[in-house]
Motif scaffolding. Structure first.
Motif, PDB file in Angstrom:
ATOM      1  N   ALA A  82       0.831  -1.216   0.000  1.00  0.00           N
ATOM      2  CA  ALA A  82       0.000   0.000   0.000  1.00  0.00           C
ATOM      3  C   ALA A  82       0.868   1.270   0.000  1.00  0.00           C
ATOM      4  N   PRO A  83       0.635   2.174  -0.938  1.00  0.00           N
ATOM      5  CA  PRO A  83       1.474   3.378  -1.067  1.00  0.00           C
ATOM      6  C   PRO A  83       0.962   4.538  -0.214  1.00  0.00           C
ATOM      7  N   LEU A  84       0.946   4.345   1.115  1.00  0.00           N
ATOM      8  CA  LEU A  84       0.315   5.335   1.984  1.00  0.00           C
ATOM      9  C   LEU A  84       1.045   6.679   1.996  1.00  0.00           C
ATOM     10  N   GLY A  85       2.344   6.670   1.804  1.00  0.00           N
ATOM     11  CA  GLY A  85       3.071   7.931   1.839  1.00  0.00           C
ATOM     12  C   GLY A  85       3.384   8.506   0.478  1.00  0.00           C
ATOM     13  N   ASP A  86       2.903   7.838  -0.572  1.00  0.00           N
ATOM     14  CA  ASP A  86       3.282   8.235  -1.933  1.00  0.00           C
ATOM     15  C   ASP A  86       2.318   9.272  -2.503  1.00  0.00           C
ATOM     16  N   SER A  87       2.709   9.860  -3.611  1.00  0.00           N
ATOM     17  CA  SER A  87       1.908  10.902  -4.244  1.00  0.00           C
ATOM     18  C   SER A  87       1.505  10.480  -5.651  1.00  0.00           C
ATOM     19  N   PHE A  88       0.247  10.715  -5.986  1.00  0.00           N
ATOM     20  CA  PHE A  88      -0.291  10.365  -7.303  1.00  0.00           C
ATOM     21  C   PHE A  88      -1.086  11.545  -7.849  1.00  0.00           C
ATOM     22  N   PRO A  89      -0.421  12.646  -8.143  1.00  0.00           N
ATOM     23  CA  PRO A  89      -1.144  13.847  -8.587  1.00  0.00           C
ATOM     24  C   PRO A  89      -1.946  13.584  -9.860  1.00  0.00           C
ATOM     25  N   GLY A  90      -3.171  14.092  -9.871  1.00  0.00           N
ATOM     26  CA  GLY A  90      -4.016  13.966 -11.057  1.00  0.00           C
ATOM     27  C   GLY A  90      -4.833  12.697 -11.122  1.00  0.00           C
ATOM     28  N   GLU A  91      -4.559  11.725 -10.235  1.00  0.00           N
ATOM     29  CA  GLU A  91      -5.346  10.490 -10.231  1.00  0.00           C
ATOM     30  C   GLU A  91      -6.508  10.614  -9.243  1.00  0.00           C
ATOM     31  N   ALA A  92      -7.558   9.812  -9.460  1.00  0.00           N
ATOM     32  CA  ALA A  92      -8.703   9.833  -8.549  1.00  0.00           C
ATOM     33  C   ALA A  92      -8.539   8.820  -7.420  1.00  0.00           C
ATOM     34  N   HIS A  93      -7.930   7.679  -7.740  1.00  0.00           N
ATOM     35  CA  HIS A  93      -7.813   6.630  -6.733  1.00  0.00           C
ATOM     36  C   HIS A  93      -6.716   5.646  -7.129  1.00  0.00           C
ATOM     37  N   VAL A  94      -6.289   4.875  -6.149  1.00  0.00           N
ATOM     38  CA  VAL A  94      -5.335   3.789  -6.352  1.00  0.00           C
ATOM     39  C   VAL A  94      -5.916   2.555  -5.679  1.00  0.00           C
ATOM     40  N   ASP A  95      -6.084   1.478  -6.433  1.00  0.00           N
ATOM     41  CA  ASP A  95      -6.560   0.220  -5.859  1.00  0.00           C
ATOM     42  C   ASP A  95      -5.364  -0.656  -5.524  1.00  0.00           C
ATOM     43  N   VAL A  96      -5.391  -1.250  -4.340  1.00  0.00           N
ATOM     44  CA  VAL A  96      -4.338  -2.161  -3.904  1.00  0.00           C
ATOM     45  C   VAL A  96      -4.959  -3.550  -3.785  1.00  0.00           C
ATOM     46  N   LEU A  97      -4.358  -4.532  -4.448  1.00  0.00           N
ATOM     47  CA  LEU A  97      -4.880  -5.901  -4.468  1.00  0.00           C
ATOM     48  C   LEU A  97      -3.812  -6.854  -3.960  1.00  0.00           C
ATOM     49  N   ALA A  98      -4.257  -7.860  -3.213  1.00  0.00           N
ATOM     50  CA  ALA A  98      -3.358  -8.945  -2.824  1.00  0.00           C
ATOM     51  C   ALA A  98      -4.067 -10.259  -3.116  1.00  0.00           C
ATOM     52  N   PRO A  99      -4.140 -10.650  -4.399  1.00  0.00           N
ATOM     53  CA  PRO A  99      -4.803 -11.916  -4.742  1.00  0.00           C
ATOM     54  C   PRO A  99      -4.033 -13.105  -4.193  1.00  0.00           C
ATOM     55  N   SER A 100      -4.678 -14.273  -4.197  1.00  0.00           N
ATOM     56  CA  SER A 100      -4.045 -15.448  -3.595  1.00  0.00           C
ATOM     57  C   SER A 100      -2.921 -16.006  -4.447  1.00  0.00           C
ATOM     58  N   VAL A 101      -2.804 -15.554  -5.699  1.00  0.00           N
ATOM     59  CA  VAL A 101      -1.735 -16.004  -6.588  1.00  0.00           C
ATOM     60  C   VAL A 101      -1.025 -14.780  -7.164  1.00  0.00           C
ATOM     61  N   GLY A 102       0.307 -14.785  -7.157  1.00  0.00           N
ATOM     62  CA  GLY A 102       1.052 -13.795  -7.935  1.00  0.00           C
ATOM     63  C   GLY A 102       1.481 -12.541  -7.223  1.00  0.00           C
ATOM     64  N   GLY A 103       1.168 -12.387  -5.953  1.00  0.00           N
ATOM     65  CA  GLY A 103       1.647 -11.230  -5.210  1.00  0.00           C
ATOM     66  C   GLY A 103       0.764 -10.003  -5.349  1.00  0.00           C
ATOM     67  N   ALA A 104       1.020  -9.020  -4.483  1.00  0.00           N
ATOM     68  CA  ALA A 104       0.209  -7.795  -4.439  1.00  0.00           C
ATOM     69  C   ALA A 104       0.512  -6.900  -5.623  1.00  0.00           C
ATOM     70  N   ARG A 105      -0.423  -6.016  -5.945  1.00  0.00           N
ATOM     71  CA  ARG A 105      -0.259  -5.106  -7.079  1.00  0.00           C
ATOM     72  C   ARG A 105      -1.075  -3.843  -6.858  1.00  0.00           C
ATOM     73  N   LEU A 106      -0.694  -2.787  -7.578  1.00  0.00           N
ATOM     74  CA  LEU A 106      -1.424  -1.528  -7.570  1.00  0.00           C
ATOM     75  C   LEU A 106      -2.119  -1.348  -8.908  1.00  0.00           C
ATOM     76  N   ILE A 107      -3.318  -0.764  -8.877  1.00  0.00           N
ATOM     77  CA  ILE A 107      -3.976  -0.301 -10.102  1.00  0.00           C
ATOM     78  C   ILE A 107      -4.150   1.204  -9.932  1.00  0.00           C
ATOM     79  N   ILE A 108      -3.428   1.961 -10.714  1.00  0.00           N
ATOM     80  CA  ILE A 108      -3.423   3.413 -10.562  1.00  0.00           C
ATOM     81  C   ILE A 108      -4.436   4.019 -11.518  1.00  0.00           C
ATOM     82  N   GLY A 109      -5.444   4.701 -10.949  1.00  0.00           N
ATOM     83  CA  GLY A 109      -6.463   5.341 -11.775  1.00  0.00           C
ATOM     84  C   GLY A 109      -7.183   4.337 -12.641  1.00  0.00           C
ATOM     85  N   ASP A 110      -7.292   4.652 -13.923  1.00  0.00           N
ATOM     86  CA  ASP A 110      -8.033   3.799 -14.863  1.00  0.00           C
ATOM     87  C   ASP A 110      -7.117   3.060 -15.822  1.00  0.00           C
TER      88      ASP A 110
END
Length: 413
Positions: A182-210
């Motif tokens: 989770a990028p709690l201290g990071d900055s994403f100017p111009g984006e509306a949201h960041v989704d953080v996923l930790a599926p059961s296979v393949g490790g965690a990932r970020l989805i930035i905006g759309d």
């Protein structure tokens, strides 16, 4: 009556309402109060007094605490934080875990009796914990979190009951894998949201905006499911396996015909259709209906083990109506022998879908619900069409929140 807005009052909290809100009275008027629980005396600030029938308030201090109060699991949502800045999404975090389930049991029972028309005995069902939650105090279960982005580009959850982005240092409800990503201290100017996923296979990932979709994999027991990283999947790390078993156990084998026109409505990527297929064998005939075309594509692959399984894209009410209109005598017989599983969105199935399902005359209906009031309303509608509840189970899929998942079986009476 606007002169009460912002005023602090002392309240005796007497009950729990749907939505994680407690109930008090002030001069005979109902006040819905957040961040408390029945049995407490609190100081609360009136936040809404426009409705003549009730007011809303936020707890600012506890005068007499309940024996079931505990330190909040998320310091960002605790009473010490200004109500406007309290992180949302853990509205039961100040309540001891087993008592959270007791309050959810009461809310479910009240909905099923008042709205659903069931008697008190049938409405009373234990809310069961998922594996590992008691040991963790109801934390560490979320495999998906949406962080919103403020005007400065910084991420955080919304404050409770608002669209104010609040900055937090931790995410206690999230799994350790998700927390690490989770990028709690990071900055994403111009984006509306960041989704953080930790599926059961393949490790965690970020989805930035759309950003464009990719395929991820989730496992339930020995079975693997493909889905979009933006696609719907149960959030609790144990929820998919818990609901798989719950649906399998809810289906009455004496009413199940593998060759009937069995349906999985609002089927997503085929989780519950696969649960039915695994329970009743490779010859099981079942059609999964889902309005999201990408989810349907994945469901077709996820259900490839069953020759009689298929996935179609369509709005549930329209698809059932067309299916019923086109059915000949043979198909009508297959529908009347069928089992229909449905897992609608939070708003429930609603009158039109209930009418269409009942019109097919299935042997049994297994309804998976994440909202007790919507479920109760739909149960009342099914009862008007000659179906009634003959089994009920409930699960704490969302610890430290007010949400509860219910599985109901309805049969013809």
């Amino acid at each position: 009556m606007g002169d009460m807005l912002g005023r602090e009052v002392e309240l005796d909290v007497t009950g729990i309402a749907h939505g994680g809100i407690s109930v008090a009275r002030l001069d005979g008027r109902v006040v819905f109060v957040s961040d408390t629980l029945p049995g407490e005396r609190v100081v609360a600030r009136i936040t809404e007094d426009r409705k003549k029938s009730f007011w809303r308030a936020e707890t600012v201090a506890v005068t007499t605490p309940s024996e079931h109060r505990r330190p909040h699991v998320w310091s960002a949502a605790a009473l010490e934080v200004d109500p406007a800045q309290r992180a949302g999404g853990a509205e039961f975090g100040h309540i001891e875990l087993s008592h959270q389930r007791e309050l959810k049991r009461q809310v479910l029972r009240d909905a099923l009796t008042r709205t659903g028309g069931l008697d008190a005995e049938r409405s009373d069902v234990e809310v069961r914990a998922l594996p590992g939650d008691d040991e963790r105090g109801g934390t560490g279960w979320r495999t998906r979190v949406r962080l919103h982005v403020d005007a400065d580009g910084r991420t955080g959850p919304y404050a409770a009951r608002s669209h104010t982005v609040v900055r937090v240092d931790d995410l206690p409800l999230a799994t350790p894998e998700l927390v690490e990503a989770a990028p709690l201290g990071d900055s994403f100017p111009g984006e509306a949201h960041v989704d953080v996923l930790a599926p059961s296979v393949g490790g965690a990932r970020l989805i930035i905006g759309d950003q464009s979709r990719t395929t991820i994999y989730e496992t339930v027991g020995d079975r693997e499911f493909r889905l979009d990283d933006r696609g719907f999947w149960q959030v609790h790390r144990e929820a998919a396996s818990t609901l798989t078993t719950a649906v399998q156990q809810a289906i009455r084998p004496d009413l199940f015909d593998p060759k009937a026109a069995n349906l999985d409505l609002y089927g997503g990527v085929g989780l519950l259709a696969a649960a039915v297929g695994d329970a009743f064998g490779p010859g099981t005939r079942i059609t999964s209906v889902e309005s999201d075309e990408r989810a349907t594509e994945h469901a077709s692959e996820n259900l490839a083990d069953w020759l009689g399984a298929s996935a179609v894209t369509g709005r549930v009410e329209r698809w059932i109506r067309q299916t019923a209109a086109q059915a000949g005598a043979l198909e009508r017989g297959r529908h009347s022998a069928s089992t229909i599983v449905l897992d609608p969105p939070r708003s429930g199935a609603g009158r039109e879908v209930v009418t269409e399902i009942a019109g097919l005359g299935p042997a049994q209906i297994v309804y998976v619900a994440c909202d007790p009031v919507a479920l109760a309303r739909d149960i009342a509608l099914f009862r008007d069409h000659g179906y009634d509840v003959d089994a009920l189970s409930a699960f704490d899929l969302f610890p430290n929140t007010h949400h509860v998942e219910t599985v109901a079986r309805l049969v013809r009476v």
